[in-house]
Design a protein around this motif. Structure first.
Motif, short mmCIF file in Angstrom:
data_model
loop_
_atom_site.label_atom_id
_atom_site.label_comp_id
_atom_site.label_asym_id
_atom_site.label_seq_id
_atom_site.Cartn_x
_atom_site.Cartn_y
_atom_site.Cartn_z
N ALA A 83 0.81 -1.23 0.00
CA ALA A 83 0.00 0.00 0.00
C ALA A 83 0.84 1.28 0.00
O ALA A 83 0.56 2.19 -0.77
N ILE A 84 1.85 1.36 0.87
CA ILE A 84 2.63 2.61 0.94
C ILE A 84 4.03 2.45 0.36
O ILE A 84 4.70 3.44 0.11
N ASN A 85 4.51 1.23 0.20
CA ASN A 85 5.82 0.93 -0.38
C ASN A 85 6.91 1.79 0.25
O ASN A 85 7.66 2.48 -0.43
N ALA A 86 6.96 1.74 1.58
CA ALA A 86 7.94 2.54 2.33
C ALA A 86 8.12 1.93 3.72
O ALA A 86 7.37 1.04 4.12
N PHE A 87 9.12 2.43 4.45
CA PHE A 87 9.33 2.02 5.83
C PHE A 87 8.07 2.29 6.62
O PHE A 87 7.52 3.39 6.57
N SER A 88 7.59 1.29 7.36
CA SER A 88 6.39 1.46 8.18
C SER A 88 6.75 1.91 9.59
O SER A 88 6.46 3.02 9.99
N TYR A 89 7.38 1.01 10.35
CA TYR A 89 7.73 1.33 11.73
C TYR A 89 8.73 0.33 12.26
O TYR A 89 8.97 -0.72 11.68
N ALA A 90 9.33 0.69 13.39
CA ALA A 90 10.29 -0.19 14.08
C ALA A 90 9.91 -0.24 15.55
O ALA A 90 9.47 0.77 16.12
N THR A 91 10.07 -1.41 16.15
CA THR A 91 9.74 -1.60 17.55
C THR A 91 10.98 -2.05 18.31
O THR A 91 11.64 -3.00 17.92
N LEU A 92 11.28 -1.36 19.40
CA LEU A 92 12.35 -1.73 20.30
C LEU A 92 11.69 -2.25 21.57
O LEU A 92 10.84 -1.57 22.15
N SER A 93 12.06 -3.46 22.00
CA SER A 93 11.40 -4.03 23.19
C SER A 93 12.42 -4.59 24.17
O SER A 93 13.53 -4.98 23.81
N LEU A 94 11.99 -4.62 25.40
CA LEU A 94 12.75 -5.20 26.49
C LEU A 94 11.80 -6.10 27.26
O LEU A 94 10.69 -5.67 27.60
N SER A 95 12.19 -7.35 27.49
CA SER A 95 11.29 -8.27 28.19
C SER A 95 12.03 -9.03 29.27
O SER A 95 13.23 -9.30 29.16
N HIS A 96 11.29 -9.35 30.32
CA HIS A 96 11.85 -10.15 31.40
C HIS A 96 10.86 -11.24 31.75
O HIS A 96 9.69 -10.96 32.05
N GLY A 97 11.31 -12.48 31.67
CA GLY A 97 10.48 -13.62 32.01
C GLY A 97 11.05 -14.33 33.22
O GLY A 97 12.27 -14.37 33.41
N TYR A 98 10.15 -14.88 34.03
CA TYR A 98 10.59 -15.55 35.25
C TYR A 98 9.67 -16.73 35.52
O TYR A 98 8.44 -16.59 35.45
N ASP A 99 10.27 -17.88 35.84
CA ASP A 99 9.49 -19.06 36.23
C ASP A 99 9.27 -19.01 37.73
O ASP A 99 10.22 -19.18 38.51
#
Length: 187
Positions: A83-99
């Motif tokens: 549809a736009i033929n261009a860069f859409s977006y970028a996501t930077l994430s930080l996650s922490h998982g614990y049992d």
């Protein structure tokens, strides 16, 4: 995919069905193999809200890395090839998982999105830039080796009101928080 020419559409369908998962490099610790960096390349078809394009296709590349056990960082970039033929977006994430126990785990995720100019404009914004941030908390309970149930809560809000407007201001953001439940079966 009305905006895509026939040969490109066939390539998109091929790529959409192909997942390349490259794991580089790994360290053998004697107990387990720890992946330092995982890179994934995918193509997806996306049904968009009515205010944006009716549908589109995006290629995205995602890279993630464990910082320490349970804590990881990820970066995903999306490029619209339809549809736009261009860069859409970028996501930077930080996650922490614990049992918490053998059966019960918890995960906390925080992310921020940077939107491209055309993506932000299609979403009712004025230009590209920092778009939204998300904080999510989820719990997963393993009922057996195959079955699990999960529940979580997510909060989303605009970083810059010029790029992501509230629905009351003519934008697309109409819900800031939501909850979800799930059940899964592993084959």
């Amino acid at each position: 995919m009305a905006f895509v020419k026939k040969p490109l559409q066939e390539i998109i369908i091929f790529i959409r069905n192909l997942c390349i998962n490259i794991l580089v490099p790994t360290i053998f610790t004697g107990k387990s193999i720890i992946t330092l960096l995982a890179v994934i390349l995918l193509c997806v078809w996306v049904a968009m809200p009515p205010a944006m394009a009716a549908e589109t296709a995006e290629i995205y590349v995602s890279a993630g890395m464990n910082i320490v056990e349970g804590l990881s960082v990820g970066l995903t970039g999306y490029y619209d090839i339809d549809a736009i033929n261009a860069f859409s977006y970028a996501t930077l994430s930080l996650s922490h998982g614990y049992d918490i126990t053998k059966e019960l785990s918890v995960e906390l995720v925080a992310s921020v999105v940077y939107a491209g100019d055309q993506f932000a404009k299609n979403a009712g914004g004025s230009d590209g830039g920092l778009y939204d941030y998300t904080a999510a908390l989820s719990f997963r309970y393993a009922c057996s080796d195959a079955w699990s149930v999960s529940a979580g809560v997510t909060y989303v809000n605009a970083v810059d009101d010029d790029n992501l407007k509230e629905k009351s201001d003519g934008g697309l953001l109409d819900t800031n928080s939501y909850v979800g439940v799930g059940i899964s079966y592993a084959f």
